[in-house]
Design a protein around this motif. Sequence first.
Motif, short mmCIF file in Angstrom:
data_model
loop_
_atom_site.label_atom_id
_atom_site.label_comp_id
_atom_site.label_asym_id
_atom_site.label_seq_id
_atom_site.Cartn_x
_atom_site.Cartn_y
_atom_site.Cartn_z
N PRO A 71 0.78 -1.23 0.00
CA PRO A 71 0.00 0.00 0.00
C PRO A 71 0.82 1.29 0.00
CG PRO A 71 0.09 -0.89 2.20
CD PRO A 71 0.77 -1.89 1.30
N LEU A 72 2.10 1.20 0.32
CA LEU A 72 2.94 2.40 0.42
C LEU A 72 3.69 2.61 -0.89
CD1 LEU A 72 4.17 4.71 2.08
CD2 LEU A 72 5.86 3.09 2.92
N SER A 73 3.46 3.76 -1.52
CA SER A 73 4.18 4.07 -2.74
C SER A 73 4.96 5.36 -2.55
CB SER A 73 3.23 4.17 -3.94
OG SER A 73 2.20 5.08 -3.70
N ALA A 74 6.02 5.49 -3.33
CA ALA A 74 6.89 6.67 -3.21
C ALA A 74 7.63 6.90 -4.52
CB ALA A 74 7.90 6.46 -2.08
N PHE A 75 8.07 8.13 -4.68
CA PHE A 75 8.97 8.50 -5.77
C PHE A 75 10.34 8.70 -5.16
CE2 PHE A 75 4.83 9.82 -7.31
CZ PHE A 75 4.85 9.34 -8.61
N ILE A 76 11.35 8.15 -5.79
CA ILE A 76 12.72 8.29 -5.29
C ILE A 76 13.59 8.86 -6.40
CG2 ILE A 76 14.74 7.12 -4.33
CD1 ILE A 76 12.84 4.92 -3.32
N GLU A 77 14.15 10.04 -6.15
CA GLU A 77 15.12 10.62 -7.08
C GLU A 77 16.48 10.00 -6.78
OE1 GLU A 77 15.23 14.88 -6.79
OE2 GLU A 77 13.07 15.07 -7.14
N VAL A 78 17.21 9.65 -7.83
CA VAL A 78 18.53 9.03 -7.68
C VAL A 78 19.55 9.88 -8.41
CG1 VAL A 78 19.92 6.97 -8.14
CG2 VAL A 78 17.50 6.73 -7.55
N THR A 79 20.58 10.29 -7.66
CA THR A 79 21.69 11.05 -8.24
C THR A 79 22.98 10.30 -7.92
OG1 THR A 79 20.50 13.10 -7.75
CG2 THR A 79 22.84 13.31 -8.31
N PRO A 80 23.56 9.62 -8.93
CA PRO A 80 24.80 8.88 -8.68
C PRO A 80 25.91 9.81 -8.21
CG PRO A 80 23.85 8.27 -10.80
CD PRO A 80 23.09 9.48 -10.31
N THR B 3 9.98 10.99 -1.88
CA THR B 3 8.69 11.63 -1.63
C THR B 3 7.65 10.52 -1.51
OG1 THR B 3 9.35 13.55 -2.96
CG2 THR B 3 6.99 13.27 -2.53
N VAL B 4 7.03 10.43 -0.34
CA VAL B 4 6.02 9.40 -0.10
C VAL B 4 4.68 9.88 -0.65
CG1 VAL B 4 4.74 8.16 1.70
CG2 VAL B 4 7.21 8.49 1.91
N VAL B 5 3.98 8.99 -1.33
CA VAL B 5 2.65 9.29 -1.87
C VAL B 5 1.62 9.10 -0.76
CG1 VAL B 5 0.90 8.59 -3.55
CG2 VAL B 5 3.33 8.57 -4.19
N LEU B 6 0.83 10.14 -0.49
CA LEU B 6 -0.19 10.06 0.54
C LEU B 6 -1.50 9.48 -0.01
CD1 LEU B 6 0.35 13.47 2.35
CD2 LEU B 6 1.21 11.21 3.01
N GLN B 7 -1.83 9.89 -1.23
CA GLN B 7 -3.07 9.42 -1.85
C GLN B 7 -2.92 9.50 -3.36
OE1 GLN B 7 -6.48 11.63 -0.51
NE2 GLN B 7 -7.94 10.35 -1.59
N THR B 8 -3.44 8.51 -4.06
CA THR B 8 -3.40 8.51 -5.52
C THR B 8 -4.82 8.72 -6.02
OG1 THR B 8 -1.54 6.99 -5.53
CG2 THR B 8 -2.81 7.15 -7.57
N PHE B 9 -5.01 9.78 -6.79
CA PHE B 9 -6.34 10.08 -7.31
C PHE B 9 -6.61 9.33 -8.61
CE2 PHE B 9 -5.31 13.60 -4.52
CZ PHE B 9 -6.43 13.61 -3.72
N TYR B 10 -5.60 9.18 -9.44
CA TYR B 10 -5.74 8.35 -10.63
C TYR B 10 -4.37 8.00 -11.16
CZ TYR B 10 -5.66 13.13 -12.54
OH TYR B 10 -5.37 14.44 -12.79
N GLU B 11 -4.30 6.86 -11.82
CA GLU B 11 -3.11 6.38 -12.50
C GLU B 11 -3.56 5.37 -13.54
OE1 GLU B 11 -0.36 4.50 -9.80
OE2 GLU B 11 -1.87 3.15 -9.02
N HIS B 12 -2.66 4.96 -14.40
CA HIS B 12 -2.98 4.01 -15.46
C HIS B 12 -4.10 4.52 -16.36
CE1 HIS B 12 -0.43 1.28 -13.27
NE2 HIS B 12 -1.25 1.30 -12.24
N ARG B 13 -4.16 5.83 -16.57
CA ARG B 13 -5.19 6.39 -17.44
C ARG B 13 -4.87 6.04 -18.89
NH1 ARG B 13 -6.05 12.46 -15.44
NH2 ARG B 13 -7.50 12.40 -17.14
N PRO B 14 -5.91 5.76 -19.67
CA PRO B 14 -5.65 5.49 -21.09
C PRO B 14 -4.98 6.68 -21.76
CG PRO B 14 -7.89 4.88 -20.49
CD PRO B 14 -7.30 5.62 -19.32
N MET B 15 -4.00 6.38 -22.60
CA MET B 15 -3.22 7.41 -23.26
C MET B 15 -4.02 8.10 -24.38
SD MET B 15 0.50 6.94 -25.01
CE MET B 15 1.03 6.07 -23.56
N LEU B 16 -4.91 7.34 -25.00
CA LEU B 16 -5.65 7.85 -26.14
C LEU B 16 -7.11 8.11 -25.78
CD1 LEU B 16 -4.40 5.36 -28.85
CD2 LEU B 16 -3.64 7.70 -28.52
N GLU B 17 -7.66 9.08 -26.44
CA GLU B 17 -9.10 9.30 -26.35
C GLU B 17 -9.67 9.04 -27.73
OE1 GLU B 17 -10.38 12.96 -24.58
OE2 GLU B 17 -8.65 12.99 -23.26
#
Length: 152
Positions: free
Chosen positions: A63-72, A133-147
């Motif tokens: 249930p826990l998702s996050a974005f992690i920036e990586v700088t070598p 950056t920890v994600v607190l809530q996801t409103f939408y994802e996996h949206r179709p690319m095309l209309e």
Amino acid sequence: MEDPVDRRLAAEVARDPRATLSQLSARVGLSSSAVQARLKRLENSGVITGYRAVIDPEAAGKPLSAFIEVTPLDPTQADEVPGLLEHLSAIESCYSIAGEASYMLFVRVAAPRDLETLIQSIRRAVLANTRTTVVLQTFYEHRPMLEAPETD
């Protein structure tokens, strides 16, 4: 994709990948055999690259998702990052980005301690600075690319 019927068909498949040929046929106004031929062409040309099940992260125990920036720390190592991190299954996506960081990772884990362990694993594998950056809530994802294009 210039053909509006192909575009509509691809949009319908993106919206409902489990739709039958008959259902798609009704939605785009073609016969089932014509839909099947167009789908095959869209697959062969690389427009449609696959069909997937979308798994609920909470139901899967992550249930826990996050974005992690990586700088070598070593700039010459930057090109190796995706390969060095590929074995870490908690990393769902890896993006090369512009800005201070070289990569942005999207990760899913079960708990904060698992996130901490993952960050340590990333830092060991790449010898990098990270910013999370920890994600607190996801409103939408996996949206179709095309209309689907407007029809008359």
